[in-house]
Design a protein around this motif. Sequence first.
Motif, short mmCIF file in Angstrom:
data_model
loop_
_atom_site.label_atom_id
_atom_site.label_comp_id
_atom_site.label_asym_id
_atom_site.label_seq_id
_atom_site.Cartn_x
_atom_site.Cartn_y
_atom_site.Cartn_z
N LYS A 77 0.86 -1.32 -0.20
CA LYS A 77 -0.09 -0.16 -0.07
C LYS A 77 0.70 0.99 -0.10
CE LYS A 77 -3.79 -2.30 2.22
NZ LYS A 77 -4.50 -2.14 3.78
N TYR A 78 2.16 1.10 0.61
CA TYR A 78 2.81 2.52 0.73
C TYR A 78 3.40 3.00 -0.59
CZ TYR A 78 7.04 -0.51 0.41
OH TYR A 78 7.93 -1.39 0.09
N ILE A 79 3.53 2.26 -1.72
CA ILE A 79 3.96 2.65 -2.88
C ILE A 79 2.86 3.36 -3.62
CG2 ILE A 79 4.68 1.96 -5.04
CD1 ILE A 79 6.06 -0.53 -3.91
N GLY A 80 1.66 3.19 -3.72
CA GLY A 80 0.51 4.07 -4.06
C GLY A 80 0.27 5.06 -3.19
N GLY A 81 0.66 5.13 -2.23
CA GLY A 81 0.41 6.28 -1.25
C GLY A 81 1.34 7.16 -1.42
N LEU A 82 2.74 6.56 -1.69
CA LEU A 82 3.83 7.68 -1.87
C LEU A 82 3.73 8.41 -3.28
CD1 LEU A 82 7.18 5.60 -1.00
CD2 LEU A 82 6.46 7.80 0.08
N PHE A 83 3.17 7.76 -4.13
CA PHE A 83 2.95 8.32 -5.57
C PHE A 83 1.87 9.63 -5.24
CE2 PHE A 83 5.28 4.92 -7.67
CZ PHE A 83 6.03 5.78 -8.65
N ILE A 84 0.95 9.19 -4.55
CA ILE A 84 0.00 10.19 -4.14
C ILE A 84 0.60 11.56 -3.46
CG2 ILE A 84 -2.20 10.89 -2.98
CD1 ILE A 84 -2.86 7.81 -3.88
N VAL A 85 1.14 11.11 -2.37
CA VAL A 85 1.91 12.15 -1.90
C VAL A 85 2.83 12.98 -2.45
CG1 VAL A 85 3.34 12.64 0.41
CG2 VAL A 85 1.43 11.20 0.81
N VAL A 86 3.84 12.37 -3.20
CA VAL A 86 4.72 13.11 -3.85
C VAL A 86 4.16 14.07 -4.94
CG1 VAL A 86 5.15 11.35 -5.61
CG2 VAL A 86 6.96 12.89 -5.06
N THR A 87 3.04 13.52 -5.64
CA THR A 87 2.33 14.42 -6.67
C THR A 87 1.84 15.74 -5.94
OG1 THR A 87 1.82 12.14 -7.90
CG2 THR A 87 0.58 14.43 -8.26
N MET A 116 9.90 11.36 -5.02
CA MET A 116 9.36 10.97 -6.44
C MET A 116 10.57 9.99 -6.78
SD MET A 116 8.65 12.89 -9.97
CE MET A 116 7.42 13.94 -9.19
N ILE A 117 11.94 10.27 -6.45
CA ILE A 117 12.95 9.12 -6.97
C ILE A 117 13.02 8.19 -6.17
CG2 ILE A 117 15.33 8.91 -6.90
CD1 ILE A 117 15.47 12.12 -7.50
N ILE A 118 12.74 8.13 -4.87
CA ILE A 118 12.43 6.91 -4.04
C ILE A 118 11.08 6.25 -4.46
CG2 ILE A 118 11.79 6.29 -1.71
CD1 ILE A 118 13.53 8.89 -0.82
N SER A 119 10.01 6.83 -4.60
CA SER A 119 8.77 6.25 -5.18
C SER A 119 8.91 5.33 -6.46
CB SER A 119 7.71 6.85 -5.33
OG SER A 119 7.45 7.76 -4.19
N TRP A 120 9.60 5.92 -7.51
CA TRP A 120 10.03 4.98 -8.69
C TRP A 120 11.07 3.96 -8.76
CZ3 TRP A 120 7.63 4.65 -13.19
CH2 TRP A 120 6.55 5.96 -13.53
#
Length: 135
Positions: A77-87, A116-120
């Motif tokens: 779940k944290y990966i999708g959440g990270l992309f939302i937060v980073v955006t 964003m780099i961490i998320s990718w």
Amino acid sequence: MIEKSGCEIINSMFYFSFGCFFALLSILLGTLLEHLLSASMSPKGIELMDTSAQYLFYSSIPLLIIGVSYRQFKWPKYIGGLFIVVTILFSGSLILYSLLNWKLLMYITPFGGVIMIISWSLLLRFGIQQYLKSH
């Protein structure tokens, strides 16, 4: 046919919905910038808004992928959440800075870029792990 649990369906739809929303917002922002905002903004504001629109779209892609393949890959779940937060941090700070010119907002943008780099990187790492498990 494999039955999905309610939680998996909600998570899948949640990430897919955010991906669609960010892609839509990117297209709307680009259109507004091209046709309405460009006459009233500084060149720097236009550049920042354009960058924001591009990264909104870039961030929509992994959210759409996660949303569509949530059950198959069992994404954390944290990966999708990270992309939302980073955006929100990255593109949101650029949009608000372009419109409001609050210098404080420009200090948020680099944190968004690092996340964003961490998320990718996490998306790549987890995707490779899942691929290797299945082959």
